[in-house]
Design an enzyme around this catalytic site. Structure first.
Site, mmCIF file in Angstrom:
data_model
loop_
_atom_site.group_PDB
_atom_site.id
_atom_site.type_symbol
_atom_site.label_atom_id
_atom_site.label_comp_id
_atom_site.label_asym_id
_atom_site.label_seq_id
_atom_site.Cartn_x
_atom_site.Cartn_y
_atom_site.Cartn_z
ATOM 1 C CG ASN A 12 -1.810 1.143 1.365
ATOM 2 O OD1 ASN A 12 -1.379 2.272 1.156
ATOM 3 N ND2 ASN A 12 -3.055 0.905 1.702
ATOM 4 C CG ASP A 14 -3.112 4.648 0.876
ATOM 5 O OD1 ASP A 14 -3.183 4.490 -0.347
ATOM 6 O OD2 ASP A 14 -3.950 4.190 1.687
ATOM 7 C CG HIS A 15 0.657 6.413 4.881
ATOM 8 N ND1 HIS A 15 -0.219 7.441 5.166
ATOM 9 C CD2 HIS A 15 0.038 5.276 5.272
ATOM 10 C CE1 HIS A 15 -1.300 6.953 5.749
ATOM 11 N NE2 HIS A 15 -1.171 5.644 5.820
ATOM 12 N NE ARG A 23 8.285 21.385 3.269
ATOM 13 C CZ ARG A 23 9.588 21.646 3.287
ATOM 14 N NH1 ARG A 23 10.256 21.784 2.167
ATOM 15 N NH2 ARG A 23 10.215 21.741 4.429
ATOM 16 C CG HIS A 48 -8.180 4.286 1.027
ATOM 17 N ND1 HIS A 48 -8.344 4.149 2.385
ATOM 18 C CD2 HIS A 48 -9.383 4.682 0.550
ATOM 19 C CE1 HIS A 48 -9.600 4.435 2.707
ATOM 20 N NE2 HIS A 48 -10.255 4.766 1.618
ATOM 21 N NE ARG A 50 -9.302 8.544 4.436
ATOM 22 C CZ ARG A 50 -9.553 7.659 5.406
ATOM 23 N NH1 ARG A 50 -8.791 6.602 5.549
ATOM 24 N NH2 ARG A 50 -10.531 7.854 6.240
ATOM 25 N NE ARG A 54 -7.539 11.530 5.637
ATOM 26 C CZ ARG A 54 -8.047 10.940 6.730
ATOM 27 N NH1 ARG A 54 -7.295 10.125 7.452
ATOM 28 N NH2 ARG A 54 -9.283 11.164 7.112
ATOM 29 C CG HIS A 55 -3.546 9.027 1.697
ATOM 30 N ND1 HIS A 55 -4.405 8.333 0.891
ATOM 31 C CD2 HIS A 55 -3.774 8.578 2.958
ATOM 32 C CE1 HIS A 55 -5.116 7.503 1.616
ATOM 33 N NE2 HIS A 55 -4.773 7.625 2.896
ATOM 34 C CD GLU A 75 -7.507 0.118 1.200
ATOM 35 O OE1 GLU A 75 -7.925 0.954 2.017
ATOM 36 O OE2 GLU A 75 -6.423 -0.456 1.316
ATOM 37 C CB THR A 106 -9.566 1.826 7.184
ATOM 38 O OG1 THR A 106 -9.114 2.570 6.056
ATOM 39 C CG2 THR A 106 -10.930 1.239 6.906
ATOM 40 C CD GLU A 156 -7.253 -6.223 2.899
ATOM 41 O OE1 GLU A 156 -7.293 -6.157 1.654
ATOM 42 O OE2 GLU A 156 -6.556 -5.470 3.604
ATOM 43 C CG HIS A 199 -5.611 -1.621 9.332
ATOM 44 N ND1 HIS A 199 -5.148 -1.026 10.466
ATOM 45 C CD2 HIS A 199 -6.118 -0.621 8.575
ATOM 46 C CE1 HIS A 199 -5.378 0.269 10.399
ATOM 47 N NE2 HIS A 199 -5.956 0.541 9.263
ATOM 48 N N GLY A 221 1.081 -1.477 4.412
ATOM 49 C CA GLY A 221 1.559 -0.166 4.003
ATOM 50 C C GLY A 221 2.390 0.555 5.041
ATOM 51 C CE1 TYR A 222 1.948 5.829 9.289
ATOM 52 C CE2 TYR A 222 2.553 4.323 11.055
ATOM 53 C CZ TYR A 222 2.430 5.605 10.566
ATOM 54 O OH TYR A 222 2.788 6.658 11.339
HETATM 55 N N1 PXP Z 1 -5.963 -3.096 3.942
HETATM 56 C C1 PXP Z 1 -6.913 -2.135 4.017
HETATM 57 C C2 PXP Z 1 -8.279 -2.456 3.514
HETATM 58 C C3 PXP Z 1 -6.611 -0.856 4.526
HETATM 59 O O1 PXP Z 1 -7.581 0.094 4.610
HETATM 60 C C4 PXP Z 1 -5.291 -0.575 4.925
HETATM 61 C C5 PXP Z 1 -4.939 0.788 5.412
HETATM 62 O O2 PXP Z 1 -5.079 1.702 4.393
HETATM 63 C C6 PXP Z 1 -4.340 -1.598 4.809
HETATM 64 C C7 PXP Z 1 -4.710 -2.851 4.337
HETATM 65 C C8 PXP Z 1 -2.907 -1.374 5.163
HETATM 66 O O3 PXP Z 1 -2.786 -1.083 6.517
HETATM 67 P P1 PXP Z 1 -1.405 -0.563 7.076
HETATM 68 O O4 PXP Z 1 -1.104 0.693 6.356
HETATM 69 O O5 PXP Z 1 -1.664 -0.399 8.531
HETATM 70 O O6 PXP Z 1 -0.387 -1.648 6.774
#
Ligand code: PXP
Length: 254
Positions: A12, A14-15, A23, A48, A50, A54-55, A75, A106, A156, A199, A221-222
């Site tokens: 993922n 996103d971040h 920036r 994702h 959103r 936001r990202h 997502e 989420t 999931e 997650h 992801g994170y």
């Molecule tokens: N799966 C889903 C459906 C999510 O919403 C997220 C967070 O965006 C993740 C996986 C990944 O979670 P994390 O970023 O905590 O690894």
């Protein structure tokens, strides 16, 4: 010896966009991160879009779809606007998640029982477009049964509560959450669903959950992007892949 099916790693990104947006410029680019992750062994990319953007932004989704060689998992919340964008983007998969504007991430699973009437035609339209629908839900037997009834091919399982309890050192809670996941994964498979999980996963929890034969894909992801700051994204993907392979092999040998 038990031979387990392969376990895919979805990264993922996103971040990467969170950092870029801090920036307001173009770097770091989530597409570049996706390409590096794939080069290092990721089996797919998740992003994702959103409602508050936001990202990930709309053009990120389009660029990811056009610029990666592995499946894109889009997502999104189950809104009319997102349905329109996803049908135009044509990703490999759509993962439907609950969304509240004020949340940091989420926080819970989708309530597929409460939203049954709205979700049924929504899922049908994505199915008809050849997009694989995944429902992000808690490992709750009633939600799992309803996911199957709604004709989504994939669920999931939300691993957030389990991962938080592991990190907090709350052994009793971690065990209870883990048992819910074990039972939920088995129930979902027996209902004919493909099972993903995600997650809050890190190397330790990914290795553990890789031992569940029912799980076909982890979306992470994170944690990985945090690690990437220190060792690079490619190295992080390789280390995560190795942790997942260890978890899978431990069970195969058992
Ligand atoms: N799966 C889903 C459906 C999510 O919403 C997220 C967070 O965006 C993740 C996986 C990944 O979670 P994390 O970023 O905590 O690894």
């Amino acid at each position: 010896m038990l031979k387990l099916p392969p376990l895919r790693l979805g990264v993922n990104v996103d971040h990467v966009a969170t950092l870029r947006n801090a920036r307001g410029g173009e770097r770091p680019d989530p597409l570049r991160a996706a390409q590096v992750a794939i080069e290092a062994g990721a089996d797919g990319i998740t992003a994702h879009l959103r409602e508050d953007r936001r990202h990930i932004r709309d053009d990120d989704m389009a660029r990811l779809k056009a610029g990666i060689s592995k499946p894109l998992n889009f997502e999104m919340a189950a809104t009319a606007d997102m349905l329109r964008i996803s049908l135009a983007t044509k990703p490999h998969a759509v993962c439907l998640v609950p969304e509240r504007r004020e949340e940091l991430t989420t926080e819970g699973g989708l309530d597929v029982i409460g939203q049954h009437n709205a979700l049924k035609p929504f899922i049908a339209q994505l199915n008809d477009a050849g997009i694989r629908v995944s429902l992000f839900i808690a490992a709750d037997p009633r939600q799992i049964e309803m996911a199957a009834e709604l004709r989504a091919p994939v669920i999931e399982i939300h691993t957030g509560a389990w991962c938080d309890a592991v990190v907090d050192g709350d052994a009793a809670k971690a065990e209870a959450e883990w048992q819910r996941i074990v039972k939920g994964a088995a129930l979902a498979r027996s209902a004919g669903l493909e099972v993903h999980a995600g997650h809050g996963l890190d190397y330790q929890t990914a290795e553990t959950i890789a031992g569940l034969p029912e799980i076909a894909e982890l979306n992470i992801g994170y944690f990985m992007l945090g690690e990437a700051l220190f060792v690079g994204l490619g190295e992080t993907v390789r280390a995560m892949r190795a942790a997942m392979d260890r978890g899978r092999q431990a069970v195969s040998r058992a």
